[in-house]
Motif scaffolding. Sequence first.
Motif, PDB file in Angstrom:
ATOM      1  N   LYS A   1      12.306  -3.719  -8.593  1.00 52.88           N
ATOM      2  CA  LYS A   1      11.010  -3.310  -9.120  1.00 52.88           C
ATOM      3  C   LYS A   1      10.100  -2.848  -7.984  1.00 52.88           C
ATOM      4  N   VAL A   2       9.366  -1.794  -8.223  1.00 52.20           N
ATOM      5  CA  VAL A   2       8.472  -1.226  -7.222  1.00 52.20           C
ATOM      6  C   VAL A   2       7.240  -2.118  -7.060  1.00 52.20           C
ATOM      7  N   ASN A   3       6.859  -2.371  -5.798  1.00 51.82           N
ATOM      8  CA  ASN A   3       5.673  -3.184  -5.536  1.00 51.82           C
ATOM      9  C   ASN A   3       4.494  -2.262  -5.181  1.00 51.82           C
ATOM     10  N   PRO A   4       3.518  -2.117  -6.084  1.00 52.13           N
ATOM     11  CA  PRO A   4       2.408  -1.198  -5.830  1.00 52.13           C
ATOM     12  C   PRO A   4       1.550  -1.616  -4.634  1.00 52.13           C
ATOM     13  N   TYR A   5       1.510  -2.917  -4.333  1.00 56.21           N
ATOM     14  CA  TYR A   5       0.725  -3.384  -3.184  1.00 56.21           C
ATOM     15  C   TYR A   5       1.327  -2.889  -1.880  1.00 56.21           C
ATOM     16  N   GLU A   6       2.655  -2.895  -1.810  1.00 57.03           N
ATOM     17  CA  GLU A   6       3.337  -2.390  -0.606  1.00 57.03           C
ATOM     18  C   GLU A   6       3.118  -0.882  -0.465  1.00 57.03           C
ATOM     19  N   ILE A   7       3.189  -0.176  -1.575  1.00 55.81           N
ATOM     20  CA  ILE A   7       2.972   1.276  -1.548  1.00 55.81           C
ATOM     21  C   ILE A   7       1.537   1.577  -1.097  1.00 55.81           C
ATOM     22  N   TYR A   8       0.588   0.829  -1.639  1.00 53.35           N
ATOM     23  CA  TYR A   8      -0.824   1.002  -1.261  1.00 53.35           C
ATOM     24  C   TYR A   8      -1.011   0.737   0.230  1.00 53.35           C
ATOM     25  N   GLU A   9      -0.374  -0.320   0.735  1.00 50.23           N
ATOM     26  CA  GLU A   9      -0.456  -0.649   2.170  1.00 50.23           C
ATOM     27  C   GLU A   9       0.115   0.481   3.028  1.00 50.23           C
ATOM     28  N   GLU A  10       1.231   1.076   2.573  1.00 51.79           N
ATOM     29  CA  GLU A  10       1.795   2.233   3.290  1.00 51.79           C
ATOM     30  C   GLU A  10       0.766   3.362   3.350  1.00 51.79           C
ATOM     31  N   GLY A  11       0.100   3.591   2.224  1.00 53.78           N
ATOM     32  CA  GLY A  11      -0.936   4.614   2.171  1.00 53.78           C
ATOM     33  C   GLY A  11      -2.072   4.305   3.124  1.00 53.78           C
ATOM     34  N   LEU A  12      -2.471   3.047   3.162  1.00 49.93           N
ATOM     35  CA  LEU A  12      -3.570   2.634   4.042  1.00 49.93           C
ATOM     36  C   LEU A  12      -3.199   2.822   5.507  1.00 49.93           C
ATOM     37  N   LYS A  13      -1.965   2.453   5.875  1.00 48.73           N
ATOM     38  CA  LYS A  13      -1.509   2.634   7.266  1.00 48.73           C
ATOM     39  C   LYS A  13      -1.504   4.117   7.639  1.00 48.73           C
ATOM     40  N   ALA A  14      -0.987   4.935   6.745  1.00 46.17           N
ATOM     41  CA  ALA A  14      -0.951   6.383   6.994  1.00 46.17           C
ATOM     42  C   ALA A  14      -2.372   6.924   7.126  1.00 46.17           C
ATOM     43  N   PHE A  15      -3.267   6.444   6.266  1.00 50.39           N
ATOM     44  CA  PHE A  15      -4.672   6.881   6.285  1.00 50.39           C
ATOM     45  C   PHE A  15      -5.310   6.534   7.635  1.00 50.39           C
ATOM     46  N   GLU A  16      -5.069   5.308   8.096  1.00 48.19           N
ATOM     47  CA  GLU A  16      -5.639   4.870   9.380  1.00 48.19           C
ATOM     48  C   GLU A  16      -5.086   5.669  10.557  1.00 48.19           C
ATOM     49  N   GLN A  17      -3.907   6.252  10.388  1.00 51.00           N
ATOM     50  CA  GLN A  17      -3.298   7.079  11.435  1.00 51.00           C
ATOM     51  C   GLN A  17      -3.602   8.568  11.220  1.00 51.00           C
ATOM     52  N   ASN A  18      -4.537   8.842  10.314  1.00 49.03           N
ATOM     53  CA  ASN A  18      -4.955  10.215   9.988  1.00 49.03           C
ATOM     54  C   ASN A  18      -3.832  11.068   9.391  1.00 49.03           C
ATOM     55  N   ASP A  19      -2.836  10.435   8.830  1.00 51.00           N
ATOM     56  CA  ASP A  19      -1.795  11.159   8.099  1.00 51.00           C
ATOM     57  C   ASP A  19      -2.230  11.201   6.629  1.00 51.00           C
ATOM     58  N   PHE A  20      -3.246  12.003   6.368  1.00 51.76           N
ATOM     59  CA  PHE A  20      -3.911  12.000   5.069  1.00 51.76           C
ATOM     60  C   PHE A  20      -3.030  12.520   3.939  1.00 51.76           C
ATOM     61  N   PHE A  21      -2.170  13.470   4.247  1.00 52.61           N
ATOM     62  CA  PHE A  21      -1.304  14.023   3.205  1.00 52.61           C
ATOM     63  C   PHE A  21      -0.364  12.943   2.667  1.00 52.61           C
ATOM     64  N   PHE A  22       0.317  12.247   3.594  1.00 54.00           N
ATOM     65  CA  PHE A  22       1.231  11.171   3.196  1.00 54.00           C
ATOM     66  C   PHE A  22       0.451  10.047   2.510  1.00 54.00           C
ATOM     67  N   ALA A  23      -0.714   9.725   3.042  1.00 60.35           N
ATOM     68  CA  ALA A  23      -1.560   8.671   2.465  1.00 60.35           C
ATOM     69  C   ALA A  23      -1.907   9.006   1.015  1.00 60.35           C
ATOM     70  N   SER A  24      -2.277  10.246   0.771  1.00 61.00           N
ATOM     71  CA  SER A  24      -2.637  10.662  -0.584  1.00 61.00           C
ATOM     72  C   SER A  24      -1.469  10.463  -1.542  1.00 61.00           C
ATOM     73  N   LYS A  25      -0.280  10.849  -1.083  1.00 58.15           N
ATOM     74  CA  LYS A  25       0.921  10.683  -1.920  1.00 58.15           C
ATOM     75  C   LYS A  25       1.156   9.202  -2.239  1.00 58.15           C
ATOM     76  N   LYS A  26       1.021   8.346  -1.236  1.00 56.92           N
ATOM     77  CA  LYS A  26       1.263   6.910  -1.429  1.00 56.92           C
ATOM     78  C   LYS A  26       0.210   6.293  -2.358  1.00 56.92           C
ATOM     79  N   PHE A  27      -1.049   6.676  -2.171  1.00 55.69           N
ATOM     80  CA  PHE A  27      -2.098   6.149  -3.043  1.00 55.69           C
ATOM     81  C   PHE A  27      -1.864   6.576  -4.497  1.00 55.69           C
TER      82      PHE A  27
END
Length: 183
Positions: free
Chosen positions: A1-27
């Motif tokens: 089962k997919v864990n949305p909290y882990e996906i959100y955290e991936e998005g947050l990490k990408a966002f903090e690294q200015n990888d906004f495109f990947f962050a948007s996809k993860k969010f």
Amino acid sequence: KVNPYEIYEEGLKAFEQNDFFFASKKFSEAELNFEQTEKSAKAAIMSSFALYGINFYDDAIENLERYLKTYPGDKHVIYAHYLIAIIYYEQISDEKKDLKPLLDAKDAFNLVIQKFPLTDFAIDSKYKLGLINDLLAAKEMYIARHYIKKERWVAAINRLKVIVKHYDTTIYIEEALHRLVEV
């Protein structure tokens, strides 16, 4: 089962690294997988903000409008309206060329002021509206000067009257009144 909290955290990490495109996809992915509406709404806002971060303005606005329809009761609704206004505002480049971003920004800031009058967003919106009105008055003055130069007096008078009627708090009011008397 997919864990949305882990996906959100991936998005947050990408966002903090200015990888906004990947962050948007993860969010966006997290939004679809969260069971709680509040978490989904937060993910949708973050996805929009990430798109804004890479100047994907149309996509960000589309995402924000979808968010407003999907989560009308969310606590971040005011921010979504404000972000839409800011996106239009940042697309203002030259008032002599394209009025659409100016007018869209003006409408969006007015909406923020009307819906959320006692907020910091409304205060900033009022300030930015002043700048927008200065730009709109500048356009009217630019056209009026052109008509004066071409000795098209009625057209010049009409443009100057627009400044007097709608932009009397801008720096152009004095020149408009002076030129009206002159013409």
